[in-house]
Design a protein around this motif. Structure first.
Motif, PDB file in Angstrom:
ATOM      1  N   LEU A   1       0.884  -1.170   0.000  1.00 51.86           N
ATOM      2  CA  LEU A   1       0.000   0.000   0.000  1.00 51.86           C
ATOM      3  C   LEU A   1       0.920   1.217   0.000  1.00 51.86           C
ATOM      4  CD1 LEU A   1      -2.930   1.188   0.457  1.00 51.86           C
ATOM      5  CD2 LEU A   1      -2.295   1.326   2.855  1.00 51.86           C
TER       6      LEU A   1
ATOM      7  N   TYR B   1      -2.137   1.201  -4.467  1.00 52.47           N
ATOM      8  CA  TYR B   1      -1.237   0.045  -4.359  1.00 52.47           C
ATOM      9  C   TYR B   1      -0.293  -0.004  -5.552  1.00 52.47           C
ATOM     10  CZ  TYR B   1      -4.444  -2.093  -0.933  1.00 52.47           C
ATOM     11  OH  TYR B   1      -5.220  -2.363   0.157  1.00 52.47           O
TER      12      TYR B   1
ATOM     13  N   THR C   1      -2.481  -9.550  -1.555  1.00 56.08           N
ATOM     14  CA  THR C   1      -2.964  -8.171  -1.621  1.00 56.08           C
ATOM     15  C   THR C   1      -4.209  -8.013  -0.756  1.00 56.08           C
ATOM     16  OG1 THR C   1      -3.479  -6.325  -3.093  1.00 56.08           O
ATOM     17  CG2 THR C   1      -4.447  -8.459  -3.662  1.00 56.08           C
TER      18      THR C   1
END
Ligand SMILES: Nc1ncnc2c1ncn2[C@@H]1O[C@H](COP(=O)(O)OP(=O)(O)OP(=O)(O)O)[C@@H](O)[C@H]1O
Length: 693
Positions: free
Chosen positions: A480, A494, A563
């Motif tokens: 991030l 991201y 993620t």
């Protein structure tokens, strides 16, 4: 210099140095060289004739002195007017000594803007008097025909929008925000500036209807916190600006604000033809072949009137999203970046000087211990430049935060120009791929308030959580990089992972009878995910909360990266809907109390999916399945060492135990996978490595 500085982005304006007590040389009155190195400490700083007595041939220095005589009555800004003003860093001049740029920001000017002073500097390209306390009307500026950038924000100017400004057709950037200007905007103002890129009128007292700006050059428009009324014209350009650009005008209505106008229908933009500009390029992932090709991201078919309408609405919504994104960023450009978590502004200036901003960015680039760089919260700035009741109405607003150790790796101008493409809609919002200046690609996740509990969006809590997530740095986690927080917006930025998701790799292009992935690839991916997960649990004591194959992305070297890390807090008060297969039995009914053991369960399911190539197993099916047989039958054509395969199945079985306490930790799982992998690498069965290639 004038052209560069006239761009809409604040940092292009040259810096104003700290005001110093500079005194003129004894014999330099009326002249002086541009390279005058120093000034002996004697003689008055200013000896200025009153404006009325200025000759029509007055020098730039005399005009500037006349301006300062009224603007800075206490003469605390000791400007070296006895020599050529061109030698001052706040001033740029042409070869023949005409002033082309004057930037006196945050300079403590607390008088008035005298007419026939600066307005006679007819070669001016850039004039910035931001963040002072100038009051009274803005004088006639019509002689400034060459002016490209006018920044008068953060003063106390009153009176109407200056009609003379509307005659300056070369203007590209106009910032009158945070003054006390009132009345309706002059008629025809929407076409007055053919090259307009930046217009801020926010936080004034303007009223009347909004003009239909539609210059394709216009990148930022903000008229928020005035008293405008009636429908917001839905031109393509205005629709792109997003609702935030019009907020704080209780009498405004229309489609852009999603507020019905009394006695009339909602306005819709009816496609090209209305001055021809198009919304920003937005395509579905399916259209580009990038990302998973899922039904839920495509717009409705355009063959029916209803679906055309829906499509139009969707396009406007996406355009508005991009606009809001841009607006948030630009709002942040107006605000100084501060080091660390410091929240109070040290100075009383409403806007920082460009020099301060630049210096902050430098510091943040160099100092990796900084943690993150935080904008000054908007309401503080607003409180300084707005009347009290407006400040009260303005809640927490746009703020850009770069995460751990990151400097601002892209400029606001680049972000403004970014094109956005919808990749998909997930459990917390919509994911976009944004391309900055055609080069830097980032992923922007726009959180959807309807899918997320209000508590998670509470500003303090959100910031704390994202701060922690933003500190996670590991080769097997998607980083991030930044997050944005505005009144009605939450955006996460991201790194872009170029090689798709594990979901696509396992299931995407394969037919239902396709083989699972290569055994060594399975082990490598399992180890990668295990590394990332162990880091999350051990280093940060956080919980991932949403482990599944679509949340494993493949990086540039095909390394597997988790993620959507640690966004579980966003889902705590929402219903459990999707991806139930990865849910541990103890979390089936609620998103609350996700624990590291919930992650381990999901990892076990993912491991089985990975090595079998089959969809994830629901818990009810799982308990009734002989996992060894299930996986071996999926890979029976591969010649994989059965013992090692069975060891991996054992690891997965331990992960998916019903009792959370009996599941291993992430480190234990990782260690076990690594043992299998090492045995495989050093193993005696080389044929394993070539099967299924
Ligand atoms: N950092 C990234 N780089 C490249 N593609 C990404 C990135 N993040 C997400 N994507 C793509 O965008 C798509 C949509 O992502 P999103 O996270 O919104 O949905 P999801 O993963 O399917 O659901 P969920 O929100 O429940 O995790 C994903 O399928 C993925 O392919």
């Amino acid at each position: 210099a004038g052209d560069a500085a006239s761009s809409h982005s604040q940092p292009t304006l040259p810096a104003v140095p700290p005001v110093q007590a500079v005194r003129p040389p004894p014999a330099a009155v009326g002249g002086g060289s541009h390279s005058q190195p120093s000034f002996p400490p004697r003689a008055p700083v200013r000896a200025v004739p009153p404006p009325a007595k200025l000759a029509s041939t007055a020098t730039p220095g005399a005009l500037l002195a006349a301006f300062l005589a009224k603007a800075d009555p206490s003469a605390h800004l000791r400007f070296p007017l006895a020599v050529s003003p061109c030698s001052h860093p706040a001033v740029s001049c042409s070869a023949d000594g005409q002033i082309t740029r004057l930037v006196l920001e945050s300079s403590g000017l607390n008088g008035t803007f005298a007419p026939a002073t600066l307005s006679r500097l007819v070669e001016l390209r850039v004039l910035s008097l931001k963040s002072n306390a100038l009051h009274g009307p803005i004088p006639d500026l019509s002689p400034l025909e060459n002016l490209k950038a006018l920044f008068l924000a953060g003063n106390r100017f009153s009176g109407p929008f200056p009609a003379s400004v509307a005659s300056l057709r070369r203007l590209r950037s106009i910032d009158l925000a945070g003054n006390r200007l009132s009345g309706a905007l002059p008629p025809g103002i929407e076409v007055a500036f053919p090259h307009l890129t930046f217009l801020r009128l926010d936080a004034n007292h303007f009223n009347g209807s909004l003009p239909a700006w539609n210059q394709s050059s216009l990148k930022l428009l903000n008229v928020s916190y005035n008293n405008f009324s009636g429908p917001v014209p839905v031109t393509p350009v205005m629709a792109q600006m997003g609702a935030a650009a019009f907020a704080g005008n209780p009498e405004l209505c229309g489609e852009v604000l999603r507020r019905e106008c009394r006695g009339s229908h909602l306005l819709f933009f009816h496609g090209p033809g209305n001055n021809g500009s198009a919304a920003p390029p937005v395509q579905s992932a399916a259209a580009t072949g990038d990302g998973p090709q899922r039904d839920d991201i495509s717009l409705p078919d355009s063959s029916t009137p209803r679906s055309r309408k829906l499509r139009r609405r969707a396009a406007i919504a996406v355009a508005a999203t991009a606009g809001a994104f841009v607006a948030v960023l630009l709002l942040c450009a107006m605000i100084a970046m501060k080091r660390g978590k410091k929240r109070r502004r040290p100075s009383s200036a409403a806007y920082p000087s460009p020099k301060k901003s630049a210096a902050m960015s430098e510091v943040s680039r160099d100092n990796t211990d900084l943690g993150y760089v935080e904008c000054v919260p908007d309401e503080e700035t607003a409180a300084m430049m707005m009347p009290e009741e407006k400040a009260r109405r303005l809640e927490r607003s746009g703020c850009l935060t770069f995460c751990a150790g990151e400097g601002a790796s892209y400029s606001l101008e680049q972000l403004m120009r970014a094109s956005a493409e919808v990749l998909g809609r997930g459990s917390v919002g919509t994911t976009y791929k944004a391309v900055l200046d055609g080069r830097l690609v980032v992923i922007v996740k726009r959180l959807d308030a309807a899918k997320i509990g209000a508590a998670a969006l509470e500003a303090e809590a959100f910031e704390q959580n994202m701060d922690a997530v933003g500190r996670l740095r590991h080769p097997n986690l998607v980083s991030l990089r930044a997050f944005f927080q505005a009144k009605e917006e939450r955006l996460l930025v991201y790194d872009y992972q170029p090689n798709g998701s594990l979901y696509s790799l396992i299931h995407g292009s394969r037919s239902s009878r396709a083989k699972p992935l290569h055994w060594t690839s399975c082990l490598k991916i399992a180890e990668d995910i295990g590394q990332g997960l162990a880091y999350i649990h051990q280093a940060s004591r956080l919980v991932h909360g949403n482990i599944k194959s679509s949340n494993v992305l493949l990086g540039s070297d095909f390394e597997a990266c988790l993620t959507d890390n640690c966004l579980a807090f966003l889902l705590e008060s929402s219903e459990v809907k999707d991806d139930a297969a990865y849910r541990a039995p103890e979390n089936m009914k609620s998103n609350r109390r996700l624990t590291p053991k919930s992650d381990i369960y999901a990892f076990g399911i993912l491991l089985l999916e990975l090595i079998s190539g089959k969809p994830p197993l629901q818990h009810s099916v799982l308990v009734a399945t002989n996992l060894q047989t299930y996986v071996q039958s999926a890979r029976d054509d591969e010649g994989v060492d059965v013992e090692r395969l069975s060891m991996i199945v054992d690891i997965a079985s331990a992960c998916v135990r019903s009792s959370p306490e009996s599941r291993p930790t992430a480190w234990q799982v990782l260690k076990m996978i690594q043992e299998v992998k090492e045995a495989d690498t050093a193993g005696d069965n080389d044929s394993d490595l070539t099967s299924n290639s």
